[in-house]
Design an enzyme around this catalytic site. Structure first.
Site, PDB file in Angstrom:
ATOM      1  N   ASP A   1     -72.305  34.647  20.631  1.00 52.83           N
ATOM      2  CA  ASP A   1     -71.086  33.850  20.495  1.00 52.83           C
ATOM      3  C   ASP A   1     -69.866  34.696  20.841  1.00 52.83           C
ATOM      4  O   ASP A   1     -69.988  35.889  21.134  1.00 52.83           O
ATOM      5  CB  ASP A   1     -71.015  33.328  19.055  1.00 52.83           C
ATOM      6  CG  ASP A   1     -70.548  31.881  19.005  1.00 52.83           C
ATOM      7  OD1 ASP A   1     -69.750  31.494  19.878  1.00 52.83           O
ATOM      8  OD2 ASP A   1     -70.961  31.155  18.089  1.00 52.83           O
TER       9      ASP A   1
ATOM     10  N   TRP B   1     -68.424  28.995  25.345  1.00 49.63           N
ATOM     11  CA  TRP B   1     -67.930  27.604  25.344  1.00 49.63           C
ATOM     12  C   TRP B   1     -67.117  27.204  26.586  1.00 49.63           C
ATOM     13  O   TRP B   1     -66.090  26.530  26.485  1.00 49.63           O
ATOM     14  CB  TRP B   1     -67.099  27.319  24.077  1.00 49.63           C
ATOM     15  CG  TRP B   1     -67.283  28.287  22.960  1.00 49.63           C
ATOM     16  CD1 TRP B   1     -68.340  28.324  22.099  1.00 49.63           C
ATOM     17  CD2 TRP B   1     -66.409  29.365  22.590  1.00 49.63           C
ATOM     18  NE1 TRP B   1     -68.172  29.361  21.217  1.00 49.63           N
ATOM     19  CE2 TRP B   1     -67.008  30.008  21.491  1.00 49.63           C
ATOM     20  CE3 TRP B   1     -65.194  29.838  23.089  1.00 49.63           C
ATOM     21  CZ2 TRP B   1     -66.421  31.115  20.878  1.00 49.63           C
ATOM     22  CZ3 TRP B   1     -64.611  30.937  22.485  1.00 49.63           C
ATOM     23  CH2 TRP B   1     -65.230  31.560  21.401  1.00 49.63           C
ATOM     24  N   GLY B   2     -67.579  27.601  27.751  1.00 44.15           N
ATOM     25  CA  GLY B   2     -66.885  27.205  28.984  1.00 44.15           C
ATOM     26  C   GLY B   2     -65.593  27.964  29.246  1.00 44.15           C
ATOM     27  O   GLY B   2     -64.933  27.749  30.264  1.00 44.15           O
TER      28      GLY B   2
ATOM     29  N   ASP C   1     -68.418  23.038  21.285  1.00 42.95           N
ATOM     30  CA  ASP C   1     -69.583  22.588  20.512  1.00 42.95           C
ATOM     31  C   ASP C   1     -69.742  21.074  20.599  1.00 42.95           C
ATOM     32  O   ASP C   1     -68.770  20.322  20.457  1.00 42.95           O
ATOM     33  CB  ASP C   1     -69.417  22.954  19.035  1.00 42.95           C
ATOM     34  CG  ASP C   1     -69.499  24.450  18.811  1.00 42.95           C
ATOM     35  OD1 ASP C   1     -69.502  25.204  19.798  1.00 42.95           O
ATOM     36  OD2 ASP C   1     -69.539  24.862  17.637  1.00 42.95           O
TER      37      ASP C   1
HETATM   38  C1  GLA Z   1     -69.939  28.481  17.547  1.00 42.09           C
HETATM   39  C2  GLA Z   1     -71.045  28.096  18.507  1.00 42.09           C
HETATM   40  C3  GLA Z   1     -72.032  27.200  17.816  1.00 42.09           C
HETATM   41  C4  GLA Z   1     -72.611  27.900  16.603  1.00 42.09           C
HETATM   42  C5  GLA Z   1     -71.496  28.360  15.680  1.00 42.09           C
HETATM   43  C6  GLA Z   1     -71.977  29.279  14.587  1.00 42.09           C
HETATM   44  O1  GLA Z   1     -69.164  27.392  17.186  1.00 42.09           O
HETATM   45  O2  GLA Z   1     -70.511  27.489  19.646  1.00 42.09           O
HETATM   46  O3  GLA Z   1     -73.058  26.821  18.708  1.00 42.09           O
HETATM   47  O4  GLA Z   1     -73.382  28.994  17.019  1.00 42.09           O
HETATM   48  O5  GLA Z   1     -70.499  29.076  16.382  1.00 42.09           O
HETATM   49  O6  GLA Z   1     -70.941  29.661  13.749  1.00 42.09           O
END
Ligand code: GLA
Length: 649
Positions: free
Chosen positions: A202, A268-269, A289
């Site tokens: 992450d 996340w892009g 997400d």
């Molecule tokens: C981010 C990620 C999720 C998940 C959470 C965990 O939001 O994008 O997929 O792994 O963290 O805290």
């Protein structure tokens, strides 16, 4: 890679080169200089490291349990995967997401596991805790085991799940459980000592622990000036983010020299990861997400669906784990459940289930267990479905299977009203005058048509068929049919631009407390199958191409010639949709590094030129477009019309 065209290109004054059009574009294979990113590599540069020749499948704990995860819940899910037959079908990764850690021991930096929720980790001795018994169990059940970390010092739960009972505890330093400053130590711990096979990395540590923020003050975290600014690609340090992930990739490779690992990038892009993720990891999140709402699913789908040329065996667009089992995708919404699953299958998304399987209804297991859909997703050739009809209301997505003879097609009603959809043989690149056979992959029902067939789709419905018929191109394939055999080595984008084609839902976190839901993800202007980089139809001097590759000038595409075709042909030219209408470009075809064909300089309005290259015996074909070399000229929209590989060896 630090040598990307956009970052290192020295501007050359156009005037100095501009004696004549031909002189300006006389660069050819013999004149390319070292470090020129447009120079043919002569070998496949697509990332094949790791173990992700097909999209990863399995189960992830996050959408099921967030940080309220524990050992029994994870092993319970694993047991259901075995008992239901899903494991045998390919759901073979069990991935533990955020919530597992207790602290980083300050004496030696060793991470400690929260044994209250992972009792088997209480191994004692000098190490304190170990996940080895846990991964042993998963391995014994036939699974690969996955773990979660963050590329920065702190993880996402430490910013967004503050109510959680399972956050890391202790001093500021003890709560720094992310990779920063501990890359080799942690990667060795995960992969060598604990025996994990898959890692999700992450990026909240690079984005959310801002100097002076109330989060940092209240939680007493060490502040980190953001490398990722979620609201601003220009204020994001793309090179630094990429380099962090590259360092981790190198550590994983060193820990697992046999290549038995999967690296999942979770940025996340952001940070233009939709362009470089493929060169660094095995999968990369293309968006925020997913939440269990229809519009969030659309948003995440779009973020990956428009990037077909960036994925292939070893590297996959990741629109996030499935949200099947919750909200708009619970058992009461079978149409939406099937759509979500069908769409992920069609675009080669990882199929990671994430609900509490122990308590899940059989109807959902049946959807996940649709072997036809799984086979489609796992097709070895790795061609992501290409959107062949696009609109905000309905889409038609076509995926080439295996050797190119068979196709899968999805008809997708995005909207809340019934939608009429006419499927043409031409959408499938099948001959207009010959019968096309369809087999519905949800009902197994067969039908056939010639030319076209009308469907009426229920709201949110997706129909998926396997289709066969006489190919429009009988003795070969269009390049746009085989995106998994294409590596976009350089896409010609200079300045990351935000993609306006991703569905803009009401943001589930900020709701309407802003001026609007804005485009967020860079990648606009990237190479496209059967469309220009800006989503227009391919057209050169009035000639329309239903097939082809659209790309910007100063680009280099690689094409694997695994099938051993004899000839590459294309009708090339400046696309009618380009800006910079006075700017010339030149097209080049290389085979295993050698120049095979080149166009004359062409510009807006020049008729498409036919290029033919003899590619017998060639393994890697490279398609280069060189454009104007002035620093501030717009990239030219360049079309490889009807680009195709034909003939047998
Ligand atoms: C981010 C990620 C999720 C998940 C959470 C965990 O939001 O994008 O997929 O792994 O963290 O805290």
């Amino acid at each position: 890679m630090k040598h990307r065209w956009t970052e290192t290109r020295a501007p050359k004054p156009w005037t100095a080169l501009c004696g004549s059009l031909a002189a300006a574009l006389a660069l050819s294979a013999t004149q390319v200089h070292a470090g020129d990113p447009l120079a043919p590599a002569g070998r496949w540069e697509g990332n094949t490291s790791g173990s992700a020749s097909t999209p990863p499948m399995g189960w992830n704990s996050w959408n099921a349990f967030r940080t309220e995860v524990d050992e029994a819940k994870v092993l319970g899910a694993a047991q259901v995967l075995v008992d239901s037959g899903l494991a045998k079908l390919g759901y073979n990764h069990v991935i533990l997401d955020d919530g597992w850690w207790m602290k980083r021991r300050t004496s030696d930096g060793r991470l400690q596991i929260r044994t209250g929720i992972f009792p088997s980790a209480a191994t004692g001795g000098p190490d304190g805790t170990s996940f080895k018994p846990f991964t042993d169990k998963l391995h014994a059940m036939g699974f690969k085991a996955g773990i979660y970390t963050d590329i920065g010092r702190n993880a996402c739960s430490q910013a967004y799940d503050l109510h959680s009972p399972n956050l890391p505890q202790g001093t500021t330093a003890e709560r720094e459980v992310g990779l920063e400053g501990h890359v080799t130590q942690d990667i060795n711990l995960y992969f060598k000592e604990w025996g994990f096979d898959y890692i999700k990395i992450d990026a909240c540590g690079l984005a959310d622990f801002l100097p002076g923020s109330s989060l940092v003050k209240q939680q007493n975290y060490r502040a980190a000036p953001p490398l990722i600014e979620r609201g601003s690609i220009n204020r994001t340090d793309i090179a630094a983010v990429r380099s962090r992930y590259e360092t981790v990739a190198a550590a994983i490779k060193a820990a697992r020299p046999a290549g038995d690992y999967v690296m999942s990038i979770c940025a996340w892009g952001m940070a233009n990861v939709r362009s470089w993720g493929k060169d660094v990891g095995n999968l990369w999140r293309t968006s925020a997400d997913i939440t269990p709402s229809w519009t969030s699913m659309l948003h995440n789908f779009d973020s990956a669906a428009k990037r077909a040329l960036y994925a292939g065996p070893g590297h996959w667009n990741d629109p996030d784990i499935l949200h099947i089992g919750h909200g708009a995708f619970d058992a009461a919404n079978p149409v939406e459940v099937r759509s979500h699953f069908s769409l992920w299958a069609m675009i080669n998304a990882p199929l990671l289930v994430s609900y509490d399987l122990r308590n899940g209804p059989a109807s959902l297991l049946a959807v996940l267990g649709n072997a036809e859909l799984v086979r489609l997703n796992q097709d070895k050739a790795g061609h992501q479905g290409v959107i062949t009809y696009d609109s905000d209301d309905a889409q038609i997505i076509v995926k080439t299977l295996g050797d190119g003879q068979r196709k899968a097609v999805a008809l997708f009603n995005r909207g809340a009203s019934p939608a009429p959809v006419t499927l043409l043989a031409m959408h499938l690149k099948l001959a207009d005058g010959a019968p096309v056979t369809l087999r519905n992959l949800w009902t197994n029902e067969r039908s056939s048509f010639t030319g076209e067939k009308e469907f009426m789709l229920a709201p949110h419905e997706t129909l998926v068929f396997e289709a066969s018929g006489k190919r429009a191109l009988e003795n070969g394939v269009y390049l746009s049919e085989i995106p998994g055999s294409i590596n976009v080595a350089v896409d010609g984008t200079r300045q990351p631009q935000l993609d306006p084609t991703v569905h803009r839902m009401i943001d589930p976190w900020s709701s309407t407390r802003s001026g609007g839901s804005r485009p967020q993800y860079a990648g606009w202007g990237g190479a496209q199958a059967d469309a220009t980089p800006y989503g227009q139809s391919l057209q050169v001097a009035g000639q329309v191409f239903n097939s082809g590759i659209g790309v910007l000038s100063d680009s280099r595409l690689q094409v694997k010639n695994d099938a051993g075709h004899a000839r590459l042909t294309a009708s090339v030219g400046v696309d009618d949709s380009t800006e910079g209408k006075g700017q010339p470009v030149r097209f080049y075809v290389y085979g295993d590094g050698k120049l095979l064909a080149e166009s004359a300089p062409v510009k807006f309005g020049t008729r498409a030129q036919k290029l033919t290259a003899d590619v017998r015996g060639v393994k890697v074909i490279e398609l280069v477009v060189r454009g104007p070399t002035t620093g501030n000229a717009q990239p030219v929209v360049s079309t490889w019309g009807d680009a195709q590989l034909t003939g047998s060896p």
